[in-house]
Design a protein around this motif. Structure first.
Motif, PDB file in Angstrom:
ATOM      1  N   ASP A  27       1.982  21.249  17.326  1.00 56.43           N
ATOM      2  CA  ASP A  27       3.298  21.337  16.172  1.00 56.43           C
ATOM      3  C   ASP A  27       2.890  20.212  15.327  1.00 56.43           C
ATOM      4  OD1 ASP A  27       4.257  19.382  17.694  1.00 56.43           O
ATOM      5  OD2 ASP A  27       6.108  20.077  18.331  1.00 56.43           O
ATOM      6  N   GLY A  28       2.013  19.330  15.495  1.00 58.29           N
ATOM      7  CA  GLY A  28       1.802  18.118  14.360  1.00 58.29           C
ATOM      8  C   GLY A  28       2.806  17.096  14.696  1.00 58.29           C
ATOM      9  N   GLY A  29       3.702  17.086  15.654  1.00 62.00           N
ATOM     10  CA  GLY A  29       4.689  16.228  15.962  1.00 62.00           C
ATOM     11  C   GLY A  29       4.204  14.835  16.361  1.00 62.00           C
ATOM     12  N   ILE A  30       3.064  14.604  16.981  1.00 65.94           N
ATOM     13  CA  ILE A  30       2.544  13.387  17.131  1.00 65.94           C
ATOM     14  C   ILE A  30       1.224  13.180  16.401  1.00 65.94           C
ATOM     15  CG2 ILE A  30       1.734  11.743  19.102  1.00 65.94           C
ATOM     16  CD1 ILE A  30       3.417  13.310  20.850  1.00 65.94           C
ATOM     17  N   ILE A  31       1.154  12.221  15.354  1.00 66.21           N
ATOM     18  CA  ILE A  31      -0.183  11.910  14.662  1.00 66.21           C
ATOM     19  C   ILE A  31      -0.743  10.479  15.223  1.00 66.21           C
ATOM     20  CG2 ILE A  31      -1.283  11.908  12.339  1.00 66.21           C
ATOM     21  CD1 ILE A  31      -0.457  14.698  13.018  1.00 66.21           C
ATOM     22  N   ARG A  32      -1.894  10.614  15.657  1.00 68.71           N
ATOM     23  CA  ARG A  32      -2.594   9.186  16.081  1.00 68.71           C
ATOM     24  C   ARG A  32      -3.583   8.647  14.929  1.00 68.71           C
ATOM     25  NH1 ARG A  32      -6.188   8.078  21.242  1.00 68.71           N
ATOM     26  NH2 ARG A  32      -7.647   9.810  20.278  1.00 68.71           N
ATOM     27  N   ARG A  33      -3.528   7.535  14.354  1.00 70.21           N
ATOM     28  CA  ARG A  33      -4.335   6.582  13.771  1.00 70.21           C
ATOM     29  C   ARG A  33      -4.986   5.742  14.592  1.00 70.21           C
ATOM     30  NH1 ARG A  33      -3.671   4.314   7.790  1.00 70.21           N
ATOM     31  NH2 ARG A  33      -5.840   3.531   7.172  1.00 70.21           N
ATOM     32  N   MET A  64       0.784  -1.289  -0.201  1.00 66.60           N
ATOM     33  CA  MET A  64      -0.307  -0.120   0.043  1.00 66.60           C
ATOM     34  C   MET A  64       0.749   1.189  -0.115  1.00 66.60           C
ATOM     35  SD  MET A  64      -2.968  -0.975   2.608  1.00 66.60           S
ATOM     36  CE  MET A  64      -3.967   0.283   2.107  1.00 66.60           C
ATOM     37  N   GLU A  65       0.642   2.337  -0.752  1.00 67.83           N
ATOM     38  CA  GLU A  65       1.684   3.464  -1.010  1.00 67.83           C
ATOM     39  C   GLU A  65       0.629   4.598  -0.473  1.00 67.83           C
ATOM     40  OE1 GLU A  65       2.553   3.872  -4.898  1.00 67.83           O
ATOM     41  OE2 GLU A  65       3.883   2.263  -5.169  1.00 67.83           O
ATOM     42  N   LEU A  66       1.289   5.516   0.169  1.00 68.81           N
ATOM     43  CA  LEU A  66       0.793   6.547   1.103  1.00 68.81           C
ATOM     44  C   LEU A  66       0.587   7.874  -0.022  1.00 68.81           C
ATOM     45  CD1 LEU A  66      -0.066   8.027   3.295  1.00 68.81           C
ATOM     46  CD2 LEU A  66       2.330   8.825   3.857  1.00 68.81           C
ATOM     47  N   LEU A  67      -0.471   8.120  -0.573  1.00 74.11           N
ATOM     48  CA  LEU A  67      -0.840   9.292  -1.319  1.00 74.11           C
ATOM     49  C   LEU A  67      -1.401  10.216  -0.538  1.00 74.11           C
ATOM     50  CD1 LEU A  67      -2.771   7.383  -4.365  1.00 74.11           C
ATOM     51  CD2 LEU A  67      -0.180   8.027  -4.231  1.00 74.11           C
ATOM     52  N   LYS A  68      -2.212  10.190   0.344  1.00 76.11           N
ATOM     53  CA  LYS A  68      -2.665  11.230   1.343  1.00 76.11           C
ATOM     54  C   LYS A  68      -2.865  10.636   2.523  1.00 76.11           C
ATOM     55  CE  LYS A  68      -6.260  14.629   1.604  1.00 76.11           C
ATOM     56  NZ  LYS A  68      -7.529  15.306   1.022  1.00 76.11           N
ATOM     57  N   PHE A  69      -2.442  11.342   3.613  1.00 79.23           N
ATOM     58  CA  PHE A  69      -2.513  10.746   4.946  1.00 79.23           C
ATOM     59  C   PHE A  69      -3.313  11.767   5.900  1.00 79.23           C
ATOM     60  CE2 PHE A  69      -1.081  10.474   9.313  1.00 79.23           C
ATOM     61  CZ  PHE A  69      -1.503   9.200   9.811  1.00 79.23           C
ATOM     62  N   GLU A  70      -4.338  11.153   6.565  1.00 77.47           N
ATOM     63  CA  GLU A  70      -4.992  12.076   7.390  1.00 77.47           C
ATOM     64  C   GLU A  70      -5.222  11.227   8.614  1.00 77.47           C
ATOM     65  OE1 GLU A  70      -8.787  12.845   6.060  1.00 77.47           O
ATOM     66  OE2 GLU A  70      -8.141  14.358   4.603  1.00 77.47           O
ATOM     67  N   GLY A  71      -4.688  11.984   9.890  1.00 75.35           N
ATOM     68  CA  GLY A  71      -4.765  11.277  11.403  1.00 75.35           C
ATOM     69  C   GLY A  71      -4.983  12.470  11.976  1.00 75.35           C
ATOM     70  N   GLU A  72      -5.148  12.376  13.396  1.00 77.18           N
ATOM     71  CA  GLU A  72      -5.555  13.129  14.455  1.00 77.18           C
ATOM     72  C   GLU A  72      -4.226  13.669  15.161  1.00 77.18           C
ATOM     73  OE1 GLU A  72      -7.614  13.185  19.009  1.00 77.18           O
ATOM     74  OE2 GLU A  72      -7.403  11.122  18.002  1.00 77.18           O
ATOM     75  N   PRO A  73      -3.630  15.016  14.969  1.00 78.29           N
ATOM     76  CA  PRO A  73      -2.579  15.465  15.611  1.00 78.29           C
ATOM     77  C   PRO A  73      -2.961  15.644  17.196  1.00 78.29           C
ATOM     78  CG  PRO A  73      -4.069  17.183  14.422  1.00 78.29           C
ATOM     79  CD  PRO A  73      -4.708  15.850  14.162  1.00 78.29           C
ATOM     80  N   LEU A  74      -1.919  15.199  17.940  1.00 76.18           N
ATOM     81  CA  LEU A  74      -2.059  15.153  19.421  1.00 76.18           C
ATOM     82  C   LEU A  74      -1.599  16.363  20.008  1.00 76.18           C
ATOM     83  CD1 LEU A  74      -1.769  11.322  20.391  1.00 76.18           C
ATOM     84  CD2 LEU A  74      -3.858  12.751  19.784  1.00 76.18           C
ATOM     85  N   THR A  75      -0.565  16.984  19.146  1.00 74.07           N
ATOM     86  CA  THR A  75       0.307  18.075  19.589  1.00 74.07           C
ATOM     87  C   THR A  75       0.054  19.435  18.613  1.00 74.07           C
ATOM     88  OG1 THR A  75       2.174  17.558  18.341  1.00 74.07           O
ATOM     89  CG2 THR A  75       1.909  16.789  20.813  1.00 74.07           C
TER      90      THR A  75
END
Length: 404
Positions: free
Chosen positions: A94-100, A81-92
């Motif tokens: 500055d976007g340094g931690i993204i949760r999925r 599976m190739e990453l074309l677009k990624f959407e997750g939940e930013p926990l900080t």
């Protein structure tokens, strides 16, 4: 896309049936790909980015005719599976931690600061698994077990039984040092799959009385100092911020208790300023120094550290004023005197640079003016010559047309 054998023959009607019975899975909802579920799958894990996927497929035309089938060839189709677009939940912020989230947890309770947690971890970098283990730690002190800061900071967002992927920037992973034992170089993004197996919450700070907070604050400060000496500045920040959140709004009964509170809060702010100087977050260093000076306007360490931060921000005059005030508080502070010399040199260097910049600017203006003057004179002479020529022609015409 899946077709049923009883679909109508014409494409327009077939598309209408798909739209009515399926789900448009295209990002722009343009019905370019419509999914119709013929047989629901089982609950559980789903393929994630980077996973190796093996599938069977059947390709059919809108009239129901099969044009390709992997089962007929007995060759399943495999792909990454190739990453074309990624959407997750930013926990900080500055976007340094993204949760999925892969598997949702149970209930509404989360581990709080200081809670004991049991987790299963799988860490990877560039698709390579480097860490796989069950581990228990205290939220806020995960560094003691070699668990990255990003995993620690995500705990208060997770529920019991939850499994999630955490995408960590270097600040929340292994930083500029990397992790040689895991063969991870500096400034690498990492991914952790985290399963929260169990946890035991502790009292929230608003549930504790003042004596409980004061008893805990000393140990927390010690833990922060240990992290600082080890160069784990962000982990140290977590500890010092705990003290401030507990005690900043407290008012003790009696002068001695109030002084103890003030000393702990001031020390926490001073230590935060030092951490932010190390991480080059100078505006935050200045903010924490200002907090200390609200309680003690002549605090020597706060003045000195604010001066350092301002010097790094190229605010040389303000920095020099801070160091001069340090000398008023403590005339024997040699470091402040040395910093004043540096500020003076920087100010002089800045002025010299300004002189060169303005001199070059004025020289360019003068050259431009001179060039413009030459062009203007050339244009005037050309106009004058043209006018003289027209006057001569008119005189000759008058001489020719007049009687002799």
């Amino acid at each position: 896309m899946t077709t049923d054998q009883d679909l109508p023959m014409d494409a327009q009607s077939a598309t209408a049936v798909f739209a009515a019975n399926g789900v448009d899975v295209t990002p722009n909802k343009d019905q370019g790909v419509i999914k119709v579920v013929k047989q629901p799958g089982l609950d559980g894990d789903r393929p994630m980015i980077g996973d190796r996927v093996t599938v069977h497929y059947t390709g059919k035309l809108l009239d129901g005719k099969t044009f390709d089938c992997s089962r007929d060839r007995k060759e399943p189709f495999c792909f990454n599976m190739e990453l074309l677009k990624f959407e997750g939940e930013p926990l900080t912020e500055d976007g340094g931690i993204i949760r999925r989230i892969k598997v949702k947890g149970d209930g509404y309770s989360n581990p709080n600061d200081g809670a004991a947690v049991d987790v299963h971890l799988e860490g990877s970098c560039g698709g390579r698994l480097f860490d796989c283990r069950d581990v228990s730690f205290i939220v806020g002190e995960a560094e003691d077990k070699g668990v990255p800061l990003g995993v620690d900071r995500a705990m208060d967002k997770m529920q019991r039984g939850e499994c999630c992927l955490l995408y960590l920037k270097p600040k929340y992973g292994f930083g500029s040092e990397g992790k040689p034992e895991y063969k991870i170089g500096p400034d690498k993004d990492i991914v952790y799959e985290v399963t929260l197996k169990d946890f035991n919450r502790v009292k929230e700070f608003w549930e504790m009385n003042l004596n409980e907070k004061l008893d805990l604050a000393g140990g927390v400060k010690h833990k922060g100092n240990q992290y600082f000496k080890a160069g784990r500045y962000y982990q140290a920040v977590v500890q010092y911020q705990r003290i401030i959140s507990w005690l900043e709004m407290e008012c003790g009964i009696g002068i001695e208790t109030q002084k103890k509170i003030q000393d702990l809060v001031s020390t926490a702010h001073l230590n935060l300023a030092l951490c932010f100087l190390r991480t080059k977050e100078f505006s935050q260093a200045i903010d924490n120094c200002n907090k200390v000076m609200e309680l003690d306007e002549n605090n020597e360490k706060a003045l000195y550290r604010r001066g350092e931060a301002r010097l790094h921000c190229n605010d040389f005059s303000l920095a020099m004023a801070d160091f001069q005030q340090v000398l008023q508080v403590n005339p024997s502070n040699r470091a402040a005197r040395a910093q004043i010399s540096i500020c003076q040199s920087k100010i002089k260097e800045h002025h010299e640079q300004d002189k060169k910049t303005y001199a070059n600017m004025f020289q360019k203006f003068a050259e431009q003016d001179a060039k413009t003057g030459v062009m203007r004179r050339s244009r005037d002479e050309s106009v004058k010559s043209s006018m003289n020529g027209e006057v001569g022609i008119k005189r000759r015409r008058r001489s020719r047309d007049c009687p002799s």
